[in-house]
Design an enzyme around this catalytic site. Structure first.
Site, short mmCIF file in Angstrom:
data_model
loop_
_atom_site.label_atom_id
_atom_site.label_comp_id
_atom_site.label_asym_id
_atom_site.label_seq_id
_atom_site.Cartn_x
_atom_site.Cartn_y
_atom_site.Cartn_z
N ASN A 150 1.18 -8.67 -2.49
CA ASN A 150 1.19 -7.26 -1.85
C ASN A 150 1.28 -7.56 -0.21
OD1 ASN A 150 1.29 -4.87 -0.85
ND2 ASN A 150 0.63 -3.97 -2.65
N ARG A 193 0.27 -2.22 16.52
CA ARG A 193 0.43 -2.38 17.63
C ARG A 193 1.80 -2.32 18.08
NH1 ARG A 193 -3.36 -6.20 19.97
NH2 ARG A 193 -2.35 -5.51 22.10
N HIS A 240 4.37 -1.14 -1.46
CA HIS A 240 3.80 0.09 -1.94
C HIS A 240 4.25 0.98 -0.77
CE1 HIS A 240 0.87 3.24 -4.02
NE2 HIS A 240 1.87 3.84 -3.45
N ARG A 261 4.36 4.16 1.27
CA ARG A 261 3.90 5.65 1.29
C ARG A 261 4.38 6.40 2.09
NH1 ARG A 261 -0.87 5.60 -1.50
NH2 ARG A 261 -1.78 3.47 -2.00
N HIS A 263 1.95 1.62 6.43
CA HIS A 263 2.24 0.39 6.29
C HIS A 263 3.61 -0.29 6.05
CE1 HIS A 263 0.93 1.38 2.37
NE2 HIS A 263 -0.15 1.55 2.39
N GLU A 321 5.97 -0.42 -5.77
CA GLU A 321 5.16 0.37 -6.41
C GLU A 321 5.00 1.92 -5.59
OE1 GLU A 321 1.36 -2.54 -7.09
OE2 GLU A 321 1.16 -0.91 -5.58
N THR A 378 -5.77 4.46 -1.00
CA THR A 378 -5.33 3.51 -1.97
C THR A 378 -5.46 4.02 -3.37
OG1 THR A 378 -5.91 1.29 -2.80
CG2 THR A 378 -7.59 2.61 -2.23
N HIS A 435 -5.76 -4.70 -8.29
CA HIS A 435 -6.70 -3.90 -7.60
C HIS A 435 -8.25 -4.72 -7.30
CE1 HIS A 435 -7.11 -0.14 -5.22
NE2 HIS A 435 -8.42 -0.24 -5.23
N ASP A 436 -8.30 -5.26 -6.11
CA ASP A 436 -9.78 -5.84 -5.96
C ASP A 436 -9.88 -7.27 -6.65
OD1 ASP A 436 -10.19 -3.94 -4.00
OD2 ASP A 436 -11.77 -2.93 -5.49
N GLY A 476 -3.42 -8.17 -2.48
CA GLY A 476 -2.78 -7.95 -1.20
C GLY A 476 -4.02 -8.00 -0.21
N HIS A 477 -4.90 -6.82 -0.45
CA HIS A 477 -5.71 -6.63 0.62
C HIS A 477 -6.90 -8.10 0.62
CE1 HIS A 477 -9.00 -4.82 3.16
NE2 HIS A 477 -9.97 -5.20 2.17
#
Length: 248
Positions: A7, A18, A43, A45, A50, A74, A104, A195-196, A217-218
């Site tokens: 992701n 920036r 994803h 939004r 992002h 997503e 999230t 997720h995580d 991703g994260h």
């Protein structure tokens, strides 16, 4: 073998902070592919904090040069989102029950309360020859409901597993994911997860037989800051490659 889909939302978030095209999202997509990644997830939004709509089009155009790399988009099935999906025609569309301003994704679908929306959306995706996936909590009965609305796959929301990893309750939690995956397999529904998940907890999770894809991703971006992108991708791909032997 489980597919790794990266992701790239957090890369876009850094760029947006920036106000110029640095880091370059497309450049990173191409680098990920060069390192062996065969799946890209976004994803987009509504507030475009992002990944933007233009990013989605740009990534789609980029991936046309890589026939072995799947594009997964997503999002909540609003009309704007579905119009974007029809324009881009990704390999997979993962439907999530997020509110517009949600930080999230943090829960799976309440399918009975959204039955008409999900059934109509899945029908549209099938007509467009796009694989559908439904974000779901690890509850076997919910898989039955996913089958009733025509989902090709489910994506298990893995925050609970990640939060319990390394604790006394890990085994029982892991078992609920295994049972949900087994139920999906019985119904001929593919299983993704996300997720995580990270370098510490992923191998244990992939002992579950039948996980086709993980979306990360994260954690991957944070780990890349710590260890370097090349090293991190190499580690994830090794875990994914070992998944066939790990699964029970």
């Amino acid at each position: 073998m489980t597919k790794l889909s990266v992701n790239v939302n957090k890369i876009a978030l850094l760029r947006n902070s920036r106000g110029r095209n640095f880091p370059d999202v497309i450049e990173h997509v191409e680098k990920l592919i060069t390192l062996g990644v065969t799946g890209i997830t976004v994803h987009p939004r509504p507030d475009e904090r992002h990944v933007t709509r233009q990013d989605v089009y740009d990534i789609s155009n980029c991936l046309r040069s890589y026939s072995d790399v799947e594009f997964n988009i997503e999002g909540y099935p609003s009309q704007d989102f579905l119009n974007l999906i029809k324009d881009v025609v990704p390999d997979q569309c993962t439907l999530v029950p997020d509110e517009p301003g949600q930080l999230t994704s943090d829960h799976g679908w309440d399918i009975p309360s959204n039955r008409s929306l999900l059934l109509e959306t899945n029908t549209m995706l099938q007509e467009e020859k796009i694989r559908s996936s439904l974000f779901l909590d690890p509850i076997p009965d919910h898989v039955n409901e996913a089958a009733e609305v025509g989902s090709d796959r489910i994506e298990l929301y893995t925050e609970e597993y990640a939060s319990r990893y390394g604790t006394e309750s890990e085994a029982a939690c892991w078992q609920t994911y295994a049972e949900t995956t087994f139920r999906a397999t019985e119904l001929n529904i593919g299983v993704n997860a996300g997720h995580d998940l990270d370098l510490l907890n992923l191998a244990r999770f992939l002992e579950i037989k039948g996980i086709l894809e993980v979306s990360i991703g994260h954690a991957l971006v944070v780990e890349s800051i710590q260890y370097g992108l090349e090293i991190v991708i190499e580690k994830y791909l090794a875990i994914a490659a070992d998944s066939a032997s790990l699964q029970t």
